[in-house]
Design an enzyme around this catalytic site. Structure first.
Site, PDB file in Angstrom:
ATOM      1  N   ASP A  54       6.070  10.281   0.373  1.00 22.33           N
ATOM      2  CA  ASP A  54       6.429   9.521   1.583  1.00 22.33           C
ATOM      3  C   ASP A  54       7.752   9.917   2.217  1.00 22.33           C
ATOM      4  O   ASP A  54       8.272   9.180   3.038  1.00 22.33           O
ATOM      5  CB  ASP A  54       6.399   8.015   1.282  1.00 22.33           C
ATOM      6  CG  ASP A  54       7.722   7.488   0.761  1.00 22.33           C
ATOM      7  OD1 ASP A  54       8.405   8.227   0.026  1.00 22.33           O
ATOM      8  OD2 ASP A  54       8.071   6.353   1.097  1.00 22.33           O
ATOM      9  N   GLU A  55       8.307  11.070   1.843  1.00 20.76           N
ATOM     10  CA  GLU A  55       9.568  11.437   2.485  1.00 20.76           C
ATOM     11  C   GLU A  55       9.660  12.933   2.739  1.00 20.76           C
ATOM     12  O   GLU A  55       9.081  13.740   2.012  1.00 20.76           O
ATOM     13  CB  GLU A  55      10.770  10.965   1.670  1.00 20.76           C
ATOM     14  CG  GLU A  55      10.903  11.667   0.357  1.00 20.76           C
ATOM     15  CD  GLU A  55      12.083  11.183  -0.471  1.00 20.76           C
ATOM     16  OE1 GLU A  55      13.231  11.270  -0.009  1.00 20.76           O
ATOM     17  OE2 GLU A  55      11.834  10.731  -1.600  1.00 20.76           O
TER      18      GLU A  55
ATOM     19  N   ASP B 161      11.570   8.600   5.744  1.00 22.09           N
ATOM     20  CA  ASP B 161      11.037   7.964   4.533  1.00 22.09           C
ATOM     21  C   ASP B 161      10.250   6.718   4.952  1.00 22.09           C
ATOM     22  O   ASP B 161      10.757   5.860   5.670  1.00 22.09           O
ATOM     23  CB  ASP B 161      12.203   7.570   3.602  1.00 22.09           C
ATOM     24  CG  ASP B 161      11.729   7.084   2.240  1.00 22.09           C
ATOM     25  OD1 ASP B 161      12.106   7.686   1.225  1.00 22.09           O
ATOM     26  OD2 ASP B 161      10.982   6.083   2.186  1.00 22.09           O
TER      27      ASP B 161
END
Ligand code: TTP
Ligand code: MG
Length: 440
Positions: free
Chosen positions: A132-133, A20
């Protein structure tokens, strides 16, 4: 106790990494504007320079020290952390100031794409859960030996090759890996080995357990259950009585049992982009400009994903929440940015005189089968037929959706509700994070 051998743990040997990015949108802004490194930085959605509307998408860790956090109104963030330029005006008594930037999803998406490419080099099994992960199954590529070094090298290469900072968690289950990646943020990594999962969860607040949101946490607190350890020790019957089947589920998660395996996503069903106006707009030219920009962005996204599309549609939101969708289907799948634009503009014609607060463009009926571009022949035929009003091109889903029933992000049919983070769509291909809703 060996959590890895608990009943309900599908693959005891599974090694899961959760990656992340740290304050992702802010990190992207810093990548292209290095002077922002080390500064309190706030990225606002629905925010424009110098204004006070919108909501915080993210804040750098320096800005978080001032109490600024995601989803907070920009006006409130400004009270806690005044804008740099404002503070320079004489008479300001705020020594600590921050820098504010509007979101630029296209740019963040391109950075995310670079990170994804890097992650896919690490494992064949990567599941992206948001911009974003991602989860990686690294059982075969890394295993438990040397996993610390692997995580550290991965973080180094994300930083040196992409220019953003990531935190990594590794554990035998997806839920533990996710919590682990969050434990040492920013720029951190935590490895939880088989047999350590339950102990790892024990002292954590109950909200950290997969499937426990703020509401459930409050109800659990009423039962005297505050930590994940309390939940793990609770009577599953009582939990089931109170929360139904989900009660037993969160009890299992709290005990470190999680049968989920990392599965890559299938292809999305549609791709869309949408964007809100600060105030409702009637001006036809302004609406057309927005639709043109969105159409280009969607066509570009489809191009990057090597997707052809057979249906092109728009979404028009009239105040307060009247969501109208219009779409037109072509005789066959195509890949043509100009066509997306011209059909989207044509569909917008119906709303020429309407006040509009949000617009979206979507392509659907996607086809990922052909690497090569669609022949233009089919296209032009379609375009011509369409303007002739022939049956070959049909308009579908022309019914306005009920106000209030459809969330503004529902335009994206491919978004499966997330079970990872309290209902944020996992597979949002749309512009911006759903959680922020609308900020007209
Ligand atoms: P997060 O990973 O939740 O947050 P983050 O990366 O900014 O910070 P952290 O270091 O704690 O991971 O979300 C990723 C991006 O999604 C974030 O940069 C901005 C966006 N976002 C929103 O737009 N609204 C929200 O409410 C949240 C939580 C995130
Ligand atoms: Mg993040």
């Amino acid at each position: 106790m060996d959590a890895a051998r608990l009943p309900g743990t599908a693959r005891p040997e599974q090694v899961v990494a959760h990656v992340d990015m740290d304050c992702f949108y802010a990190a992207c802004e810093r990548r292209r504007e290095p002077e922002l490194v080390g500064e309190p930085l706030v990225v606002g959605m629905g925010y424009e320079g110098g204004e006070t509307h919108g909501a915080v998408a993210t804040a750098s860790y320096e800005a978080r020290e001032h109490g600024v956090e995601s989803a907070m109104a920009i006006s409130e963030a400004l009270e806690r952390l005044p804008r740099r330029a404002d503070a320079e005006t004489p008479g300001s008594d705020h020594p600590e100031t921050g820098i504010y930037r509007p979101v630029d999803m296209d740019y963040y998406e391109s950075v995310a794409e670079e990170v994804r490419a890097l992650l896919h080099e690490q494992s064949e099994t990567v599941r992206e859960v948001s911009i974003d992960e991602a989860y990686l199954d690294i059982t075969d590529t890394v295993g438990w030996d040397g996993v610390e070094r692997w995580a550290s090298e991965l973080r180094d290469s994300i930083e040196s090759e992409v220019g953003v900072v990531a935190s990594v968690g590794v554990a035998p289950t997806m839920s533990a890996a996710k919590v682990a990646s969050d434990r040492e943020k920013p720029d951190g990594q935590v490895v939880v080995r088989p047999g350590e999962v339950r102990q790892f969860f024990a002292d954590l607040p109950v909200e950290d357990v997969h499937g426990v949101g703020p509401v459930t946490a409050r109800e659990l607190a009423e039962l005297g259950i505050e930590s994940a350890g309390d939940l793990a020790d609770a009577d599953p019957e009582t939990l089931e009585g109170r929360f139904g089947e989900r009660g037993r589920e969160i009890w299992r998660y709290a005990r470190g049992e999680d049968t989920r395996t990392v599965t890559p996503r299938g292809d999305p069903k549609s791709l869309s982009r949408e964007s809100a106006f600060t105030d409702a707009v009637e001006d036809g030219e302004e609406k057309r400009r927005k639709v043109t920009t969105l159409a280009r962005a969607v066509a570009d996204r489809a191009h990057r994903k090597e997707a052809r599309y057979q249906t092109i549609g728009i979404k028009v939101v009239e105040p307060p929440f009247d969501i109208n969708t219009r779409a037109r289907s072509l005789p066959g799948p195509v890949a043509d940015a100009d066509l997306v634009e011209s059909i989207a503009l044509d569909l917008l014609g119906e709303f020429e005189d309407s006040a509009v607060r949000k617009l979206g463009v979507r392509v659907s009926n996607l086809d990922f089968s052909a690497g090569e571009q669609a022949s233009l022949g089919g296209f032009e035929a379609a375009g011509t037929t369409e303007s002739d009003g022939s049956d070959a091109v049909t308009t579908e889903s022309g019914e306005p959706e009920q106000a209030g029933q459809t969330s503004l992000t529902a335009f994206d049919e491919d978004g499966t509700p997330s079970s990872d983070d309290g209902g944020r769509p996992e597979h949002s291909e749309t512009d911006g994070q759903a959680s922020l809703g609308d900020f007209g």
